[in-house]
Enzyme design. Sequence first.
Site, mmCIF file in Angstrom:
data_model
loop_
_atom_site.group_PDB
_atom_site.id
_atom_site.type_symbol
_atom_site.label_atom_id
_atom_site.label_comp_id
_atom_site.label_asym_id
_atom_site.label_seq_id
_atom_site.Cartn_x
_atom_site.Cartn_y
_atom_site.Cartn_z
ATOM 1 C CD GLU A 161 -2.232 -1.484 2.809
ATOM 2 O OE1 GLU A 161 -1.956 -0.419 3.651
ATOM 3 O OE2 GLU A 161 -3.160 -2.128 3.362
ATOM 4 N N PRO A 162 1.640 1.259 -0.893
ATOM 5 C CG PRO A 162 3.003 1.160 -2.937
ATOM 6 C CD PRO A 162 1.930 0.647 -2.084
ATOM 7 N NE ARG A 191 6.338 9.617 3.213
ATOM 8 C CZ ARG A 191 5.870 10.653 4.379
ATOM 9 N NH1 ARG A 191 6.116 11.830 4.146
ATOM 10 N NH2 ARG A 191 5.344 10.289 5.325
ATOM 11 C CE1 TYR A 229 2.586 14.850 10.952
ATOM 12 C CE2 TYR A 229 2.723 15.597 8.537
ATOM 13 C CZ TYR A 229 2.003 14.879 9.542
ATOM 14 O OH TYR A 229 1.135 14.244 8.983
ATOM 15 C CB CYS A 267 -3.105 35.512 11.271
ATOM 16 S SG CYS A 267 -3.368 36.688 9.862
ATOM 17 C CD GLU A 268 -2.377 29.512 13.575
ATOM 18 O OE1 GLU A 268 -1.417 29.050 14.458
ATOM 19 O OE2 GLU A 268 -3.474 29.182 13.295
#
Length: 424
Positions: A281-282, A284, A324, A350-351
């Site tokens: 189930e690849p 990425r 991450y 705005c962060e």
Amino acid sequence: MRLPGAPEVAYRGDSLHLEDLSVSELARRFGTPLYAYSTASMERALSAYRRALVGRDHLICYAVKANSNLAVLQWFARQGCGFDIVSGGELERVLAAGGDAARVVFSGVGKTRAEMAQALAAGVLCFNVESVGELEALSAVAGASGRSARVSLRINPDVDAKTHPYISTGLRGNKFGIAHTEALAAFRHAAEQPGIEVAGIDCHIGSQITESSPYVEALDRLLDLIETLEAEGIAIPHLDLGGGLGIAYDTETPPDAEELIRRLLERIDARGHGGRKLLFEPGRSLVGNAGVLVSEVIYVKPGESKNFCIVDAAMNDLARPAMYGAWMRIVECERGQGEPQVFDVVGPICESGDWLGRDRALAVRPGAHVAILSAGAYAMSMSSNYNTRGRAAEVLVSGDQAWLVRERETTADQIRGEHLLPGR
Ligand code: LLP
């Protein structure tokens, strides 16, 4: 400069190209922020899996969540791939893209009964079941519709995939799968449930894995279970080892898919399971390096302790750095535009968490384009509308051709379905 990842993303002279197209030309033609994906890169990545699996009964189920654009799914369907889905929505995407339900595995810890019924009606290949509660719910749903559900039990093998804690899924403390210590009881239970047909066993130990050894460890645990179950008369037709193979964002050196699979096959053969049907189930590793996110520099803002390069892409377009702390390479689309300066590359949201890269040396001025590399996976598919920002456009590139495969989202698209209160 050799760029990490796919050879399809490279400089020709001073211009960054995606296959035969200049990335800044793509930005001018389609606007920014823009996701662009190379089909040649996807093809190269898929063929590494294929080469290793020649002559084996196998199915490569592309993990839709990595990049769920319809044209990307259509491309994988045309290559004969199956799909790994985690929601009824992903199932609809696969079907809309011309995918074959009979090649779909349905994963996820929280499938609803409605999703189960939808997938049964579509005729999916298999449900990757993650708990006894889910097994019983599926048995009931199958019974009510007069159908039988093929299931694989997802085993949590308790191995350390040695990756980011948020994307490690095969450890005892994770919410995923059935503990391998409880697997035998769960399979015995499954074999007795009405409306349930045991089709296989699976695991998925994490994502962005850069070593083979955790896979071999997980494989051994699954083969131990298969041997015990088959000795008891419970047949386990297929073995699904999930996805998770990492890519190079920077200096990572994950095994090539061909190398990883050969290593797994050696083990499978050595233990006498060579004839078993294999699923992978690849996500990425098939699309990650194929994509770039192209963005325009809006302002360059010198600061006392930092310089900021403010671009028109933001954490809503690409969440991985904010979410991450992921490091993704950022390069100029046109090189040689003066002396580089060190910047934090940030978006307009705005962060303070809205950053795409920190301390990056870039020679850019307003109006220039930058590309964030290896942005084919978990990039557009994780985008949001935060700050009422429309989601980016997407193009698929092959040679010197580019197709717009997703239009830039408008504000009208965003507020469709919202309602004002009645009265005044
Ligand atoms: N199968 C299952 C059951 C999965 O949960 C996943 C990914 C895959 C296959 C595909 O894994 P891949 O080959 O793409 O590693 N958003 C994170 C990654 C989350 C992965 C979730 N599961 C990131 O941006 O790094």
